[in-house]
Design a protein around this motif. Structure first.
Motif, short mmCIF file in Angstrom:
data_model
loop_
_atom_site.label_atom_id
_atom_site.label_comp_id
_atom_site.label_asym_id
_atom_site.label_seq_id
_atom_site.Cartn_x
_atom_site.Cartn_y
_atom_site.Cartn_z
N THR A 198 0.81 -1.22 0.00
CA THR A 198 0.00 0.00 0.00
C THR A 198 0.85 1.27 0.00
O THR A 198 0.61 2.16 -0.83
N PRO A 199 1.84 1.43 0.89
CA PRO A 199 2.64 2.66 0.84
C PRO A 199 3.39 2.86 -0.47
O PRO A 199 3.54 3.99 -0.94
N LEU A 200 3.84 1.77 -1.10
CA LEU A 200 4.55 1.91 -2.37
C LEU A 200 3.61 2.39 -3.48
O LEU A 200 3.95 3.29 -4.26
N GLU A 248 -6.20 -10.32 -1.95
CA GLU A 248 -7.22 -9.51 -1.29
C GLU A 248 -6.94 -8.02 -1.44
O GLU A 248 -7.86 -7.21 -1.49
N VAL A 249 -5.67 -7.66 -1.53
CA VAL A 249 -5.31 -6.25 -1.78
C VAL A 249 -5.71 -5.86 -3.20
O VAL A 249 -6.23 -4.76 -3.44
N ALA A 250 -5.48 -6.76 -4.14
CA ALA A 250 -5.87 -6.51 -5.53
C ALA A 250 -7.37 -6.23 -5.63
O ALA A 250 -7.81 -5.31 -6.33
N CYS A 286 -7.81 0.99 -12.58
CA CYS A 286 -7.05 -0.24 -12.39
C CYS A 286 -7.94 -1.46 -12.52
O CYS A 286 -9.15 -1.39 -12.32
N ALA A 287 -7.32 -2.57 -12.88
CA ALA A 287 -8.06 -3.81 -13.08
C ALA A 287 -7.17 -5.00 -12.76
O ALA A 287 -5.95 -4.95 -12.97
N VAL A 288 -7.78 -6.05 -12.23
CA VAL A 288 -7.06 -7.30 -12.01
C VAL A 288 -6.94 -7.98 -13.37
O VAL A 288 -7.95 -8.28 -14.01
N VAL A 289 -5.70 -8.23 -13.83
CA VAL A 289 -5.50 -8.80 -15.16
C VAL A 289 -5.04 -10.26 -15.11
O VAL A 289 -5.01 -10.94 -16.14
N LYS A 290 -4.69 -10.74 -13.91
CA LYS A 290 -4.29 -12.15 -13.79
C LYS A 290 -4.33 -12.59 -12.33
O LYS A 290 -3.88 -11.86 -11.45
N ARG A 291 -4.88 -13.76 -12.08
CA ARG A 291 -4.85 -14.38 -10.75
C ARG A 291 -3.69 -15.37 -10.72
O ARG A 291 -3.47 -16.11 -11.69
N ASP A 342 -2.82 -16.42 -2.07
CA ASP A 342 -2.69 -16.30 -3.52
C ASP A 342 -2.44 -14.83 -3.87
O ASP A 342 -2.62 -13.94 -3.04
N SER A 343 -2.03 -14.61 -5.10
CA SER A 343 -1.72 -13.25 -5.55
C SER A 343 -2.51 -12.90 -6.79
O SER A 343 -3.24 -13.72 -7.34
N ALA A 344 -2.34 -11.65 -7.23
CA ALA A 344 -2.98 -11.21 -8.47
C ALA A 344 -2.15 -10.09 -9.07
O ALA A 344 -1.48 -9.34 -8.34
N VAL A 345 -2.19 -9.99 -10.38
CA VAL A 345 -1.51 -8.90 -11.08
C VAL A 345 -2.53 -7.80 -11.34
O VAL A 345 -3.60 -8.06 -11.90
N VAL A 346 -2.19 -6.60 -10.92
CA VAL A 346 -3.08 -5.45 -11.11
C VAL A 346 -2.41 -4.46 -12.05
O VAL A 346 -1.24 -4.11 -11.87
#
Length: 276
Positions: A124-126, A147-149, A174-179, A192-196
């Motif tokens: 978040t700070p970045l 969850e941040v995505a 912004c949009a989630v483009v990959k899980r 898990d992560s996601a690319v935003v």
């Protein structure tokens, strides 16, 4: 030449530091996918935050003109000497990006794209540093905790919608483009992560960014309270004045902050500036 990153980490005696959120990507298909999704082009300068073992750095360097990669862990230096060997368009800076003076850093750049597998603990700070302080960043594509995505890209009125969503809207869509499943990281994280992907230049227009920020944080300061109560508490308005402002903005007096879109927050800030 393909490099066995895990072997290099072992040979260099590298130990993962949990406090730095070190979860490296070694899957080549995922690395290629992130580079493609970022939209970074051949002539671009890419800034990477969190170089790690240099796997994404190498993938980026093979596509773009220049990569400037920031890394806080100096014990990765011998690892990066091997994983980035032969690449002349990469500059590794062992420094915390959160401590970088943005005007000074950007003075030597025309523009740039940020692509990164962000450490979870400073996500978040970045992102907010880039949203609020960058002048020449033209795009942002980052891997974050799933969850941040979802919070970054949430819509008004949903449980994930919050202050950071409204603040990001100042500069970008912004949009989630990959899980991305946790199994593709070394070591494997617990989530898990996601690319935003953030598209800069598509933000909302506000006359006073500081006031907009204050309004947003007031609205989400106490999510269970109505927007009217939060305006009274944060701005010192009388209840009557708070009601007048909300009425002028065509906002229900019983509305809560999470029901307002970023554009409504901008309108609310504009009306408040006229009442002050």
């Amino acid at each position: 030449m393909e490099t066995d990153v895990k072997s290099i980490l072992s040979e260099c005696g590298f130990s993962f530091k949990k406090q730095l959120g070190q979860n490296f990507i070694t899957d080549k298909n995922l690395l290629s996918s992130i580079v493609a999704l970022s939209g970074a082009e051949e002539g671009d300068t890419v800034v990477e935050i969190g170089c790690g073992a240099g796997t994404l750095t190498r993938a980026l360097a093979q596509k773009v003109k220049r990569v400037i990669s920031f890394e806080v862990d100096k014990t990765l230096a011998p690892v990066l000497q091997r994983t980035l060997a032969g690449l002349e368009n990469v500059e590794v800076v062992f420094k915390d990006f959160l401590k970088v003076d943005m005007p000074e850093f950007e003075s030597g750049l025309k523009d740039y794209v940020v692509v990164a597998n962000l450490p979870y603990y400073v996500t978040t700070p970045l992102i907010m540093k880039l949203i609020e302080s960058s002048e020449k960043c033209k795009g942002l594509c980052v891997m974050v905790q799933e969850e941040v995505a979802d919070r970054l890209c949430a819509k008004a009125g949903t449980a994930d919608y919050g202050a950071i969503t409204a603040m990001v809207a100042l500069r970008a869509e912004c949009a989630v483009v990959k899980r991305v499943p946790r199994t593709l990281f070394t070591p494997r994280p617990n989530v898990d992560s996601a690319v935003v992907k953030f598209t800069f230049g598509k933000g909302i227009e506000v006359a006073d960014k500081a006031l907009y920020k204050k309004v947003v944080h007031a609205a989400f300061g106490s999510r269970r309270k109505t927007l009217e109560n939060n305006l009274v508490n944060s701005f010192g308005f009388s209840r009557q004045k708070a009601q007048e402002i909300l009425t002028e903005c065509r906002i229900d007096l019983k509305a809560r902050g999470e029901t307002l879109t970023p554009k409504q927050f901008a309108e609310l800030a504009k009306i408040i500036s006229e009442y002050k």
